[in-house]
Design a protein around this motif. Structure first.
Motif, short mmCIF file in Angstrom:
data_model
loop_
_atom_site.label_atom_id
_atom_site.label_comp_id
_atom_site.label_asym_id
_atom_site.label_seq_id
_atom_site.Cartn_x
_atom_site.Cartn_y
_atom_site.Cartn_z
N PRO A 110 3.81 -1.64 -9.15
CA PRO A 110 3.99 -1.19 -10.54
C PRO A 110 2.79 -0.35 -10.99
O PRO A 110 1.65 -0.78 -10.89
CB PRO A 110 4.10 -2.49 -11.33
CG PRO A 110 4.60 -3.49 -10.33
CD PRO A 110 3.97 -3.10 -9.02
N GLY A 111 3.07 0.87 -11.42
CA GLY A 111 2.02 1.74 -11.91
C GLY A 111 1.18 2.42 -10.85
O GLY A 111 0.24 3.14 -11.18
N LEU A 112 1.49 2.23 -9.58
CA LEU A 112 0.70 2.84 -8.52
C LEU A 112 1.59 3.12 -7.31
O LEU A 112 2.05 2.19 -6.63
CB LEU A 112 -0.47 1.92 -8.11
CG LEU A 112 -1.41 2.46 -7.05
CD1 LEU A 112 -2.08 3.76 -7.51
CD2 LEU A 112 -2.47 1.42 -6.70
N HIS A 113 1.85 4.41 -7.09
CA HIS A 113 2.69 4.83 -5.98
C HIS A 113 1.95 5.92 -5.20
O HIS A 113 1.72 7.02 -5.71
CB HIS A 113 4.03 5.36 -6.49
CG HIS A 113 4.73 4.37 -7.37
ND1 HIS A 113 5.40 3.29 -6.88
CD2 HIS A 113 4.82 4.29 -8.72
CE1 HIS A 113 5.89 2.59 -7.88
NE2 HIS A 113 5.54 3.17 -9.01
N VAL A 114 1.54 5.59 -3.99
CA VAL A 114 0.78 6.50 -3.13
C VAL A 114 1.42 6.49 -1.75
O VAL A 114 1.69 5.40 -1.23
CB VAL A 114 -0.70 6.05 -3.04
CG1 VAL A 114 -1.49 6.94 -2.11
CG2 VAL A 114 -1.34 5.99 -4.42
#
Length: 162
Positions: A110-114
Motif C-alpha cells: 500500500p502506497g509503494l509500488h516499485v
C-alpha cells in the motif's frame, strides 16, 4: 547505498523552475545525493488533457534510505512545494515526484509500488530516464532503451539548458 531513480514533473508556477528547485531539494535529502540528472523536457499532458504542458526530468539518487523512507521523503518534498494529494488525478500540479526504481527491488505494498507500475508506457518518464540510464533494466519489463522504442515520444521536447 543503493541507486534509486525518480521522475519529476510540474506544469504550474514556472514548471522549469519548480523542477530545478526539486532537483536541488532531492540532493538535500538525508543520506541521499543526486548522482545523475537529465535535461528538462516539455511534454504534453497525459490522462487529463485540458491543462498546460508539463516539464519533466529524471534523477538518479544514491541513498541509504530504505524504499519506504525514500518515498516518504519524496512526499515531504512535494508538500514543501505545495502539492496536495487530493489534486485531480493526472491533473495540474506544482510538483510530482515518482519513485520509479529502487535498485532492482520489486515492491507492491500500500502506497509503494516499485518499479513504478506505468513507467514502461509513459514517454515523459522514459525519455529523461533513457538520457541518464538507457541500459538500466526495469524489473519485469526490460531495458529502458527498449521500452522507449515501444512508445511514441514525439511529444517530448528537450528544453534549452539554463
Amino acid at each position: 547505498m543503493v541507486v534509486a531513480y525518480v521522475g519529476l514533473g510540474s506544469n504550474l508556477a514556472a514548471p522549469d523552475v519548480q523542477v530545478e528547485r526539486a532537483l536541488a531539494a532531492l540532493d538535500r535529502l538525508p543520506r541521499t545525493r543526486v548522482v545523475a540528472r537529465s535535461h528538462l523536457y516539455r511534454t504534453a499532458p497525459w490522462g487529463y488533457l485540458d491543462q498546460p504542458d508539463f516539464v519533466n526530468a529524471a534523477a538518479a539518487l544514491e541513498t541509504s534510505l530504505d524504499a519506504r523512507g525514500l518515498m516518504q521523503a519524496l512526499l515531504g518534498v512535494e508538500q514543501e512545494f505545495g502539492r496536495q494529494r487530493d489534486d485531480v488525478r493526472f491533473g495540474p500540479r506544482v510538483l510530482d515526484l515518482d519513485l520509479l526504481l529502487y535498485a532492482d527491488a520489486r515492491i507492491d505494498e500500500p502506497g509503494l509500488h516499485v518499479p513504478h507500475p506505468r513507467l514502461h508506457e509513459r514517454a515523459f518518464v522514459l525519455v529523461p530516464l533513457a538520457e541518464i540510464a538507457p541500459l538500466l533494466d526495469v524489473p519485469g519489463q526490460g531495458r529502458v532503451d527498449t521500452l522507449l522504442a515501444r512508445v511514441d515520444a514525439s511529444g517530448c521536447r528537450m528544453l534549452a539548458a539554463v
